[in-house]
Structure formats: structure tokens, C-alpha cells
Scaffold this motif. Structure first.
Motif, PDB file in Angstrom:
ATOM      1  N   PRO A  76       9.023  -5.205 -10.034  1.00 19.47           N
ATOM      2  CA  PRO A  76       8.740  -6.621 -10.340  1.00 19.47           C
ATOM      3  C   PRO A  76       7.393  -7.105  -9.800  1.00 19.47           C
ATOM      4  CG  PRO A  76      10.978  -6.355  -9.513  1.00 19.47           C
ATOM      5  CD  PRO A  76      10.302  -5.047  -9.304  1.00 19.47           C
ATOM      6  N   ILE A  77       6.940  -6.488  -8.710  1.00 16.08           N
ATOM      7  CA  ILE A  77       5.696  -6.967  -8.114  1.00 16.08           C
ATOM      8  C   ILE A  77       4.490  -6.572  -8.945  1.00 16.08           C
ATOM      9  CG2 ILE A  77       5.327  -4.908  -6.705  1.00 16.08           C
ATOM     10  CD1 ILE A  77       4.629  -8.546  -5.713  1.00 16.08           C
ATOM     11  N   VAL A  78       4.661  -5.625  -9.873  1.00 14.30           N
ATOM     12  CA  VAL A  78       3.553  -5.116 -10.677  1.00 14.30           C
ATOM     13  C   VAL A  78       3.479  -5.912 -11.973  1.00 14.30           C
ATOM     14  CG1 VAL A  78       2.606  -3.109 -11.887  1.00 14.30           C
ATOM     15  CG2 VAL A  78       3.750  -2.829  -9.682  1.00 14.30           C
TER      16      VAL A  78
ATOM     17  N   GLU B 130       0.828  -1.201   0.000  1.00  9.53           N
ATOM     18  CA  GLU B 130       0.000   0.000   0.000  1.00  9.53           C
ATOM     19  C   GLU B 130       0.867   1.258   0.000  1.00  9.53           C
ATOM     20  OE1 GLU B 130      -2.391  -0.452   3.432  1.00  9.53           O
ATOM     21  OE2 GLU B 130      -3.341  -2.307   2.730  1.00  9.53           O
ATOM     22  N   THR B 131       1.896   1.241   0.837  1.00  9.77           N
ATOM     23  CA  THR B 131       2.740   2.443   0.958  1.00  9.77           C
ATOM     24  C   THR B 131       3.574   2.667  -0.299  1.00  9.77           C
ATOM     25  OG1 THR B 131       2.853   2.128   3.352  1.00  9.77           O
ATOM     26  CG2 THR B 131       4.508   3.561   2.342  1.00  9.77           C
ATOM     27  N   ASP B 132       4.314   1.646  -0.720  1.00  9.83           N
ATOM     28  CA  ASP B 132       5.233   1.803  -1.853  1.00  9.83           C
ATOM     29  C   ASP B 132       4.484   2.068  -3.161  1.00  9.83           C
ATOM     30  OD1 ASP B 132       7.177   1.314  -0.016  1.00  9.83           O
ATOM     31  OD2 ASP B 132       7.529  -0.774  -0.615  1.00  9.83           O
ATOM     32  N   LEU B 133       3.529   1.194  -3.463  1.00 12.69           N
ATOM     33  CA  LEU B 133       2.820   1.335  -4.731  1.00 12.69           C
ATOM     34  C   LEU B 133       1.900   2.542  -4.731  1.00 12.69           C
ATOM     35  CD1 LEU B 133       1.973  -2.427  -5.400  1.00 12.69           C
ATOM     36  CD2 LEU B 133       3.839  -1.053  -6.360  1.00 12.69           C
TER      37      LEU B 133
ATOM     38  N   ARG C  13       4.712 -13.348  -7.105  1.00 11.71           N
ATOM     39  CA  ARG C  13       5.538 -12.539  -6.208  1.00 11.71           C
ATOM     40  C   ARG C  13       4.915 -12.403  -4.819  1.00 11.71           C
ATOM     41  NH1 ARG C  13      10.841 -10.994  -7.787  1.00 11.71           N
ATOM     42  NH2 ARG C  13      10.872 -10.909 -10.077  1.00 11.71           N
ATOM     43  N   TRP C  14       3.619 -11.977  -4.835  1.00  8.43           N
ATOM     44  CA  TRP C  14       3.038 -11.767  -3.489  1.00  8.43           C
ATOM     45  C   TRP C  14       2.786 -13.088  -2.762  1.00  8.43           C
ATOM     46  CZ3 TRP C  14      -1.666 -13.965  -2.759  1.00  8.43           C
ATOM     47  CH2 TRP C  14      -2.568 -14.083  -3.839  1.00  8.43           C
ATOM     48  N   MET C  15       2.578 -14.188  -3.504  1.00  6.84           N
ATOM     49  CA  MET C  15       2.459 -15.492  -2.828  1.00  6.84           C
ATOM     50  C   MET C  15       3.788 -15.903  -2.225  1.00  6.84           C
ATOM     51  SD  MET C  15      -0.097 -17.696  -5.302  1.00  6.84           S
ATOM     52  CE  MET C  15       0.127 -19.146  -4.293  1.00  6.84           C
ATOM     53  N   ALA C  16       4.894 -15.608  -2.915  1.00  8.22           N
ATOM     54  CA  ALA C  16       6.220 -15.908  -2.366  1.00  8.22           C
ATOM     55  C   ALA C  16       6.483 -15.089  -1.114  1.00  8.22           C
ATOM     56  CB  ALA C  16       7.286 -15.635  -3.436  1.00  8.22           C
TER      57      ALA C  16
END
Length: 566
Positions: free
Chosen positions: A87-89, A62-65, A212-215
Motif C-alpha cells: 500500500p505504501i507504494v 529502506e529495509t522493506d522496500l 501513507r508516509w505522512m500518516a
């Protein structure tokens, strides 16, 4: 015993068991359920702690993106750079106020995967969350790039619009940074979309890379657990296991989970689950069951023993009452016979004496008849005395020996001679094998009482065998006398009852008269003389063995042969 007595006793035994069993089972079940609830709450607390540990991952996104979306505003170049550099996007979205997808653009190349993905993003854009500007929520935002709150859409309207979504949209959640999470189900499962709504109803957003977010989630969860008593699992909304740690055995697969906690946004629908290695449901041997069963078993045993005791006591009392009635009737009958004979022969003797005073022509014959009748009176008196003495000895359990010096064989012959007329009429032959000729101190009344009972039984029950054998043997310390007949005999089961008082093997109307006391009196007399009366198994007829010991004494009464009238 009457049937109603048996039913009453059974009711007395079963009713307390049912009540105590029901109360104990209910109490035990309540205690076991409380224990299960406490255990469930304990592990649910652990799962909630794990879920709280995953919340910082979403807050970091939430903060970074959110900051990057604010900086990029509606600049397509900056949005494209955000897509390439982060990379997360997976995708960056720009949506106008009418819900049309401005960025990314429709793919030029006719690729099936790209076309499908663009169509899904277009549908997602139409279902975007619409909310108030960042400033209205008191959240961190760029005030210079956003208009004033005045004239904005009312909050109720915003909430209504936020609930409108496409069929692919699961939910959306407002965050503390003014962004909104949207759960989107596409392709192989949950997709996370972070939106930054604008005051003019436009919005920018990013679709996070699922892998990514699952990892990141798996990395934040424990790699292993020191608790080997169960298994922890992270499951998605389709109940597929995403990650697992703890007990790795497969034996707990069929066991129901003990605790389940739903994860917070943005992972709505995902769950953290704990499954114990062993079934936590109360079993029949759970804590408290064994003591309860032991208590019920002990109580049942006590009540059964009490019931058996009561039933036995009642039966004994009823049997004793019946025996007393039978004793009175039988003994009165037995006593009546010798008394009748004594009275009859006394009258005959009196008549002979009267005739002797009036007539002296046949004095020798009258004198002989008179002596015979007096002998009968004496014998019947002795018989009556023995019967009364035996009954009293049996009732009291005591008896005083009166020993005399006499040979056992002499007593045996005397008793056999007294039965000679009866045996002769029944054609019973007597065979004597006597080897006890040494005179010793013994109670002749005891020997006579036992032998009379045994020979009387031969006369009553074994006359069909036509033979009775008496043997005797003598040592320094023991005299043994056997009485053997060739009648119907006695079975082993019957032999256990023949020495019981009032016990008769044949109680039919055609059976010989008797009290059932003869053998009981005879055995008590033998034991009083230091011996025993027993039944000996034989292939034919009945075999009784009578033993006795010499009696040490200093004074003795004359023997029967010494007191016999000349």
C-alpha cells in the motif's frame, strides 16, 4: 545662584545616571540574551529528539522496500506485483542505463491525469541518482545478481552524476542499505522516491504514497504535550503546517518561533518548530529590569536630594552672607539715629546749663527746656537700649524677663502718647478701646517693644489710612492687644514673610528706612513672655494681634510710672 553652578550640579546628577544606566542596560541585555539562547538550545534539543524518532520510519522503508526491489530485480511481473501488494507504494519504476523509463509503460488510454503522471515519471527517470553497486559500499545486496566492482565508475564521477537532476528533483541521499532517497516535488508537495541503483547504470525505484508516509509521520509524533507553554509544529518546505500539537490557542500566532530544526533525509526542507505561548524576547519588564529601574530611580532620587541639598546650602550661605552685610548696614543706620539725637540734645542741654550760669533772667523757661531735652535723651537712650537688646535676644534666642506690677492699658497709653506728635503731623487719629486695667506682673519693656514696632509700622506704611485702632482684653491667664490700621494692608502671601529676619516687602529706594528686623524682634519678645504676635486677615488695612501671659515672680522692680522723674 550663577548659571554655571546650576549646570555643574545638573552635570553631577545626570552623568552618573547615564553611565550607570548604560552599563546596567548592557549587562541586562547580555544576561537576557544568554537566557534566551539557553532556552532556545533547550527546545532545539527537544526538536532534535523528535526528529531522531522519525528516522526509524525511513529506515523501515529502506529495509522493506529495498529488499523487495532486490528480489524483483528487473522482472516486470514481480515489479507489478510489488505495486499491487504494497500500500505504501504508489508507483514502481524501472529505468535503463540511458534514463528511459521501461516500467510503467505509457498509458494506452488518453487520460489527462495518467498522461501527466507518466510524463512526470519520465522526467524523474532521467534525473535518477547513479551510484556504485551495493557491494562497493559494503552494504547488504545480492552479490550473485550484480557484477564485480572492477571497471565500475569512479566515485567522484558518481557523485557528479548524482547531482544532475531535473528541475523537479530536490535532492538525493545515500542510505545504509545501498538505496538512495530522492526528494521530488510534484502535485501538492513533496514526493519521496526510493531508488536501487545498479552497476550497469540501470535502476529500479518506488514512489511512496504521500498520504501513507505522512500518516506514519503524524503517528510517530506526540498526540499532545504536557508542556502548555508553547506550540510544536511540523511544517513542509512551503512553510505549510502539516501537524501541530501543544498549546492550541491562537494568541501565539504573531509570536516568532523560538527554535527550529531541519529534518533529516528523506524529508529534506521540512522543519520542526517550537513557538512559545508568550514572547520570549526580553521585554522592558523582564527579569532584572525592575531591580535595575529601582536602582536607577533610587540613585536618581539620592543625587537629586544631594543636589537640592547642595544648592539649598549654597543659597542659604549666600543669603546669610548677604543678610550679614545688610544687617551691619541697616543696624548701623538704626543705631546712628538715636545716637545722633542723644548727642544733639546732650549738646543743647549743656548749652542751656552754660547759659543758666551766666544769665539768671529766664530761669523757669531754661529749666523747662533743659528738662525736655533730658527727657528726649532718656527716651532715645531707652530706644537704643531696646534696639540693642532686641537684636541680641534675636541672635541668642534667649532673654530674661524683668516683670513689674502694672496695668497693660497704662503701658499702651504711654506708648501711644509717645507717638502722638508723629501721628498728629501725619493726621493719624488714634482710637483706643482698652479693657485691661488690672495690674499684673508683666515685663513692660516687652510690651513697649512690641507696641513701638507695630505703631512705628503704622507711621511708616499705613499713614494713608489716617486711623489706628488699639484694643485690649484681659483674663486671668491671657492679655490680648490688637493693633489695627486702615492702610494698604498685607496679602496672605506677604504675611508668610513679614516675620522673617531682614525681610522687607518694599526694598525700593523710596521705601522707608528699616532693617526688616522689627517684627522678628517683636515676635521673639512676645514668645519670650509666653505669648504670640500674629497677623490676622482683614478686609481692609493690617491687623496684628499681640498676646502675653502674666509672669509669676516673688520680687519685682518698680514700674515705669513709679520711676518717672517729678
Amino acid at each position: 545662584m550663577l548659571l554655571r553652578h546650576v549646570l555643574a550640579l545638573l552635570l553631577l546628577i545626570v552623568s552618573p545616571l547615564i553611565l550607570i544606566g548604560w552599563f546596567g542596560t548592557a549587562t541586562l541585555a547580555r544576561q537576557q540574551q544568554q537566557q534566551r539562547d539557553q532556552l532556545q538550545e533547550l527546545f532545539a534539543g527537544r526538536l532534535r529528539d523528535l526528529s531522531s524518532n522519525l528516522r526509524p520510519i525511513a529506515q523501515r522503508y529502506e529495509t522493506d522496500l529495498g529488499d523487495q526491489l532486490r528480489e524483483a530485480k528487473r522482472d516486470l511481473n514481480r515489479l507489478a506485483e510489488l505495486r499491487r501488494s504494497t500500500p505504501i507504494v504508489r508507483s514502481v519504476l524501472l529505468v535503463d542505463r540511458d534514463g528511459r523509463l521501461i516500467y510503467p509503460r505509457k498509458p494506452v488510454v488518453d487520460a489527462t491525469s495518467e498522461t501527466l503522471w507518466y510524463a512526470a515519471l519520465s522526467e524523474l527517470a532521467r534525473g535518477r541518482p547513479i551510484g556504485e553497486p551495493d557491494e562497493a559500499l559494503g552494504l547488504n545486496s545480492d552479490s550473485r545478481s550484480l557484477p564485480s566492482i572492477k571497471g565500475s565508475i569512479p566515485r567522484t564521477r558518481i557523485l557528479q552524476l548524482s547531482k544532475t537532476s531535473s528541475s523537479n528533483t530536490a535532492s538525493n541521499t545515500l542510505t545504509n542499505t545501498g538505496t538512495r532517497w530522492q526528494s521530488w516535488f510534484h502535485e501538492d508537495g513533496l514526493q519521496l522516491v526510493l531508488w536501487l541503483p545498479r552497476s550497469d547504470q540501470t535502476a529500479t525505484g518506488v514512489v511512496l504514497e504521500r498520504g501513507r508516509w505522512m500518516a506514519d509521520l503524524v503517528e510517530a509524533l506526540p498526540a499532545s504535550s504536557s508542556d502548555k507553554s508553547g506550540r510544536y509544529e511540523l511544517r513542509d518546505s512551503t512553510d505549510r503546517t502539516v501537524y501541530r500539537w501543544g498549546d492550541s490557542s491562537e494568541t501565539i500566532a504573531p509570536i516568532q518561533p523560538l527554535a527550529t530544526v531541519r529534518m533529516e533525509a528523506p524529508w529534506n526542507g521540512w522543519r520542526l518548530i517550537y513557538t512559545p505561548s508568550t514572547d520570549a524576547s526580553p521585554g522592558w519588564l523582564a527579569d532584572g529590569t525592575v531591580p535595575l529601574l529601582a536602582t536607577l530611580l533610587a540613585l536618581a532620587t539620592t543625587l537629586l536630594l544631594l543636589g537640592a541639598y547642595v544648592m539649598t546650602t549654597i543659597r542659604r550661605q549666600m543669603a546669610l552672607a548677604q543678610q550679614r552685610v545688610s544687617f551691619a548696614s541697616h543696624v548701623s543706620h538704626e543705631l546712628r539715629t538715636p545716637l545722633t539725637n542723644i548727642r544733639l540734645y546732650a549738646e543743647l542741654a549743656k548749652r542751656d546749663l552754660d547759659s543758666e550760669t551766666t544769665s539768671s533772667s529766664d530761669k523757669p523757661n531754661q529749666r523747662g527746656r533743659l528738662l525736655e531735652r533730658l527727657d528726649v535723651i532718656e527716651e532715645e537712650s531707652q530706644r537704643l537700649s531696646r534696639l540693642v537688646t532686641g537684636v541680641l535676644d534675636m541672635v541668642s534666642g534667649k532673654g530674661k524677663l524683668r516683670p513689674t506690677i502694672e496695668a497693660p492699658d497704662q503701658i499702651i497709653r504711654r506708648v501711644v502718647e509717645s507717638f502722638a506728635p508723629a501721628f498728629e503731623s501725619l493726621e493719624i487719629k488714634t482710637n483706643l478701646k482698652l479693657n485691661a486695667n488690672e495690674a499684673i506682673p508683666i515685663d513692660t519693656d516687652v510690651i513697649e517693644l512690641v507696641l513701638v514696632n507695630l505703631l512705628s509700622n503704622v507711621e511708616k506704611y499705613a499713614a494713608s489710612g489716617k486711623r489706628a485702632t488699639l484694643t485690649s482684653a484681659q483674663t486671668a491667664t491671657l492679655i490680648t492687644i490688637d493693633v489695627i490700621d486702615e492702610g494698604p494692608g498685607i496679602t496672605k502671601s506677604e504675611a508668610k514673610r513679614i516675620f522673617e529676619p531682614f525681610e522687607r516687602l518694599d526694598d525700593s529706594l523710596s521705601a522707608p528706612a528699616g532693617t526688616g528686623l522689627g517684627l522678628a524682634i517683636a515676635r521673639n519678645a512676645a514668645r519670650r513672655h509666653g505669648g504670640e504676635l500674629m497677623w490676622v486677615p482683614s478686609e481692609r488695612g493690617s491687623h496684628f494681634r499681640f498676646t502675653l501671659q502674666p509672669v509669676p515672680f516673688t520680687e519685682h522692680r518698680p514700674s515705669a510710672s513709679q520711676t518717672k522723674r517729678p
